[in-house]
Design an enzyme around this catalytic site. Structure first.
Site, PDB file in Angstrom:
ATOM      1  CB  CYS A   1      -0.861   0.031   1.258  1.00  0.00           C
ATOM      2  SG  CYS A   1      -1.771  -1.481   1.545  1.00  0.00           S
TER       3      CYS A   1
ATOM      4  NE  ARG B   1       4.253   1.749  -1.468  1.00  0.00           N
ATOM      5  CZ  ARG B   1       5.319   0.963  -1.319  1.00  0.00           C
ATOM      6  NH1 ARG B   1       6.343   1.081  -2.137  1.00  0.00           N
ATOM      7  NH2 ARG B   1       5.371   0.054  -0.381  1.00  0.00           N
TER       8      ARG B   1
ATOM      9  CD1 TRP C   1      -1.598  -5.620  -2.942  1.00  0.00           C
ATOM     10  CD2 TRP C   1      -2.345  -4.477  -4.690  1.00  0.00           C
ATOM     11  NE1 TRP C   1      -1.640  -6.470  -3.996  1.00  0.00           N
ATOM     12  CE2 TRP C   1      -2.093  -5.816  -5.083  1.00  0.00           C
ATOM     13  CE3 TRP C   1      -2.824  -3.595  -5.634  1.00  0.00           C
ATOM     14  CZ2 TRP C   1      -2.303  -6.261  -6.394  1.00  0.00           C
ATOM     15  CZ3 TRP C   1      -3.036  -4.033  -6.926  1.00  0.00           C
ATOM     16  CH2 TRP C   1      -2.774  -5.346  -7.300  1.00  0.00           C
TER      17      TRP C   1
ATOM     18  CG  ASN D   1       2.661  -0.973   2.929  1.00  0.00           C
ATOM     19  OD1 ASN D   1       2.051  -1.975   2.544  1.00  0.00           O
ATOM     20  ND2 ASN D   1       3.844  -0.639   2.444  1.00  0.00           N
ATOM     21  N   GLY D   2       1.200  -3.305   5.154  1.00  0.00           N
ATOM     22  CA  GLY D   2       1.832  -4.560   5.583  1.00  0.00           C
ATOM     23  C   GLY D   2       0.782  -5.586   5.959  1.00  0.00           C
TER      24      GLY D   2
ATOM     25  CD  GLU E   1       6.637 -16.672 -17.911  1.00  0.00           C
ATOM     26  OE1 GLU E   1       5.634 -17.079 -18.541  1.00  0.00           O
ATOM     27  OE2 GLU E   1       6.766 -15.506 -17.519  1.00  0.00           O
TER      28      GLU E   1
ATOM     29  CE  LYS F   1       7.232 -12.232 -18.811  1.00  0.00           C
ATOM     30  NZ  LYS F   1       6.228 -13.235 -18.684  1.00  0.00           N
TER      31      LYS F   1
ATOM     32  CD  GLU G   1       4.883 -10.797 -22.072  1.00  0.00           C
ATOM     33  OE1 GLU G   1       3.759 -10.286 -22.187  1.00  0.00           O
ATOM     34  OE2 GLU G   1       5.199 -11.518 -21.125  1.00  0.00           O
TER      35      GLU G   1
ATOM     36  CG  HIS H   1       9.973 -35.605 -32.071  1.00  0.00           C
ATOM     37  ND1 HIS H   1       9.833 -36.881 -32.575  1.00  0.00           N
ATOM     38  CD2 HIS H   1      10.477 -35.758 -30.821  1.00  0.00           C
ATOM     39  CE1 HIS H   1      10.184 -37.772 -31.665  1.00  0.00           C
ATOM     40  NE2 HIS H   1      10.584 -37.119 -30.592  1.00  0.00           N
TER      41      HIS H   1
ATOM     42  CE  LYS I   1       0.547  -6.966 -14.900  1.00  0.00           C
ATOM     43  NZ  LYS I   1       1.658  -7.912 -15.187  1.00  0.00           N
TER      44      LYS I   1
HETATM   45  C1  AGP Z   1       2.451 -12.373 -19.169  1.00  0.00           C
HETATM   46  O1  AGP Z   1       3.717 -11.751 -19.174  1.00  0.00           O
HETATM   47  C2  AGP Z   1       1.446 -11.638 -20.009  1.00  0.00           C
HETATM   48  N1  AGP Z   1       1.362 -10.287 -19.641  1.00  0.00           N
HETATM   49  C3  AGP Z   1       0.104 -12.365 -20.116  1.00  0.00           C
HETATM   50  O2  AGP Z   1       0.374 -13.594 -20.756  1.00  0.00           O
HETATM   51  C4  AGP Z   1      -0.624 -12.675 -18.796  1.00  0.00           C
HETATM   52  O3  AGP Z   1       0.076 -13.645 -18.061  1.00  0.00           O
HETATM   53  C5  AGP Z   1      -2.008 -13.241 -19.158  1.00  0.00           C
HETATM   54  O4  AGP Z   1      -2.719 -12.254 -19.843  1.00  0.00           O
HETATM   55  C6  AGP Z   1      -2.818 -13.702 -17.941  1.00  0.00           C
HETATM   56  O5  AGP Z   1      -3.084 -12.604 -17.119  1.00  0.00           O
HETATM   57  P1  AGP Z   1      -3.663 -12.892 -15.633  1.00  0.00           P
HETATM   58  O6  AGP Z   1      -2.622 -13.661 -14.902  1.00  0.00           O
HETATM   59  O7  AGP Z   1      -3.895 -11.528 -15.056  1.00  0.00           O
HETATM   60  O8  AGP Z   1      -4.932 -13.680 -15.779  1.00  0.00           O
END
Ligand code: AGP
Length: 615
Positions: A2, A27, A75, A101-102, A488, A492, A495, A511, A610
């Site tokens: 927070c 935050r 938060w 905050n905590g 993963e 990264k 994207e 394969h 996001k």
């Molecule tokens: C991950 O780096 C991406 N931003 C995206 O794949 C994300 O993980 C996905 O949209 C799922 O989001 P969520 O965890 O908020 O459901």
């Protein structure tokens, strides 16, 4: 995580606190509140929503001009985001007012004791318990606020940065910190209190940052008095002259939120298992699991639904649940699962993983599974989010707000929660030995320190990024627990740097993907000592014989792969199921540096959002 802001001095506190909260919204931003004190009366406004909502509400509810005030942007960790649970909180008498905050882990036992003494509670928060504990101590011991705070804090377990004042003492604010940051800005006959310097940097660049287990009496016209919470020892303020600018402060001095969040992972993992992992007692305490244990133990299978990085965390969970708890697991893309008319029965448990708690496909999958009788458990990072509210039970990751679009600390804290669940079920089922169980608890407890050590490879990753920043493609390979990490790592890179990258099980190379290997193709291979090591070595030799460039993530002290690879990044040794918590770190850093070198917008990559709240 927070944001807290406080002011005491010669100016009107309201504008300072409101603007300070706006600067701290990164935050946490699910609710906000402010209290002003004019020496006689207090006026308090708080609301679910953002600081903008608070400004609108306080325009009609605050009618005094206080020179002392506190503000908070939340938060949520305990208690869903709503007006009542927002801070500040009054004590029962109305004399004490606190912002925090905590996380107070033992708030429930304290609350029960205070209720027995006649205290009443209006919110579900741990913070309201803390301010009434301080009040009770003050009454029982007949001490001033500062001493009461000190005595009370020696009774709590958890993390805190607090600011509290007593209406009977209009010239001071008491602050204290353990585990959450707190800075005091020192002006001319005025003091500022905040989670970081962004709320006061325009007024003063002289600041004191409290150390852990320190508290301070901030009194107008007096020097700051610092003392140790535990033993009352006097601490001497180390007054810093800040050179940072506003933007740097919001990012904690990091260039980007993504890098800050990568470096927050040791604390985020610790916060996520805090109060849940009691290794010395051999316990894992998770209310959402404890209250629904039979459903998990009797489940036909566990279906995990998620998207993107959260889906990768689900894949790691599949390996952990099946390996340790011997429960069949299926991992599904939520977007596919919701439309393929899957067979779901009331004997299924569905785990939905989502950082934002708002991903449309995941939410839809949950609703469908509930309609067909499944028990639905959520792993989210946002308290009170749509998914958190839709599921039958859940466990939050306590990663704090994740601002960078590329998910980093959410991934490792999701794995932390899922590992705790798998270990708890394995213990209940007796599918792992007592000794193995205890080994895992101790090893998991030590993971934050090992993540910290892995972060030290940042400069090496930057050097490697320099070599491959202009690549057109990249392959990521892993086996077993590290196959999802390969996926993963590839996500990264693609994207945020826009380089095409693919993750593959290392054995799958022959394969098809091996046709891609040439001297232009960097291949990231996760080759930790315990993950089918010899097989991965063979895969590396296959790549090498076709002039592929190899970036290997190995266990520290590795020799064999180190001789073969073009670049080697070491991670500390840990038990195989926990390796994803470490091997993912270099891949996060590699993608960050490559994206930066390519001039990409690391925190807001093109075409992405996001939270994908649409299909
Ligand atoms: C991950 O780096 C991406 N931003 C995206 O794949 C994300 O993980 C996905 O949209 C799922 O989001 P969520 O965890 O908020 O459901």
């Amino acid at each position: 995580m927070c944001g807290i802001v406080g002011y005491i001095g010669h100016r009107d506190a309201y504008p300072i606190i409101i603007k300070g909260l706006e600067r701290l919204e990164y935050r946490g931003y699910d609710s906000a509140g402010i209290v002003l004190f004019d020496g006689k009366d207090t006026n308090l406004a708080k609301t679910k929503g953002k600081v903008e909502d608070l400004k609108n509400k306080s325009n009609t509810t605050i009618s005094i001009d206080g020179k002392l005030g506190l503000g908070h942007t939340r938060w949520a960790t305990h208690g869903v985001p709503n007006d009542v649970n927002s801070h500040p909180h009054y004590s029962n008498s109305g004399d004490l007012v606190i912002i925090h905050n905590g996380i107070i882990e033992n708030y429930e036992s304290i609350k029960k004791a205070l209720i027995k003494r006649g205290y009443v509670f209006h919110s579900d928060t741990d913070t309201e318990v803390l301010v009434n504990l301080i009040e009770e101590v003050k009454k029982q011991e007949g001490v001033k606020l500062g001493k009461a705070v000190q005595i009370a804090l020696n009774q709590v377990v958890g993390a805190y940065a607090i600011a509290v004042f007593d209406k009977n003492k209009s010239d001071e604010i008491v602050v204290a910190r353990l585990g959450s940051p707190l800075a005091i800005g020192i002006g001319e006959n005025e003091y500022f209190i905040a989670s970081d310097a962004s709320p006061f940097i325009e007024f003063t660049n002289n600041a004191v940052y409290l150390e852990d287990e320190e508290m301070a009496i901030v009194r107008l016209g007096k020097e700051i008095k610092l003392r140790k919470i535990k033993d009352d020892a006097i601490a001497y303020p180390n007054i810093l002259e800040l050179q940072m600018n506003l933007e740097e402060i919001e990012k904690g001095g990091y260039d980007h939120f993504m890098l800050k969040e990568i470096y927050e992972q040791p604390r985020a993992i610790l916060d996520t298992y805090r109060g849940r992992l009691l290794a010395d007692q051999g316990l894992i305490k998770m209310a959402g699991i404890d209250q629904n244990l039979e459903k998990f133990l009797n489940a036909n299978r566990i279906i995990i639904v998620a998207c993107g990085t959260s889906w990768h965390a689900g894949l790691v969970a599949e390996y952990i649940f099946e390996d340790l708890a011997r429960i069949p697991v299926e991992v599904e893309y939520a977007s596919e699962f919701r439309y393929r008319n899957p067979v779901i029965t009331e004997n299924d448990v569905l785990i939905a993983i989502s950082q934002s708690g708002e991903t449309a496909d995941t939410l839809a999958a949950i609703k469908m599974a509930k309609e067909r009788g499944a028990f639905v458990f959520g792993v989210c990072n946002v308290v009170g989010s749509s998914i958190a509210r839709e599921t039958d039970a859940g466990a939050y990751t306590h990663a704090g707000p994740e601002i960078g679009v590329a998910s980093t600390k959410a991934f490792t804290t999701q794995i932390t929660v899922l590992t705790l669940i798998a270990l708890k079920l394995a213990k209940e089922k007796g599918s792992i030995s007592e000794s193995k169980y205890h080994e895992f608890l101790v090893e998991l407890e030590g993971i934050p320190a090992k993540v910290e050590k892995t972060l030290a490879s940042n400069a090496l990753l930057e050097d490697i990024a320099e070599v491959y920043k202009d690549s057109s493609n990249c392959l990521y390979l892993g086996r077993g627990y590290n196959f999802p990490v390969a996926l993963e790592g590839a996500l990264k890179l693609k994207e945020i740097s826009y380089i095409h990258a693919e993750g593959y099980p290392a054995a799958e190379m022959k394969h098809g993907p091996i046709a891609l290997i040439d001297e232009e193709m960097p291949v990231v291979v996760i080759a930790t000592r315990r993950g089918h090591y010899e097989k991965v070595v063979s895969n590396i030799q296959e790549i090498k014989s076709r002039s592929g460039k190899i970036i290997a993530v190995v266990t520290e002290g590795d020799v064999q792969v180190t001789e073969l690879a073009d670049h080697v990044v070491e991670v500390p040794e840990t038990s195989e199921p926990l390796t994803p918590l470490l091997t993912t770190i270099p891949l996060q850093l590699l993608s960050y540096h490559i994206a930066l070198m390519r001039g990409c917008n690391v925190d807001q990559p093109r075409n992405l959002a996001k939270s994908v709240t649409v299909e």
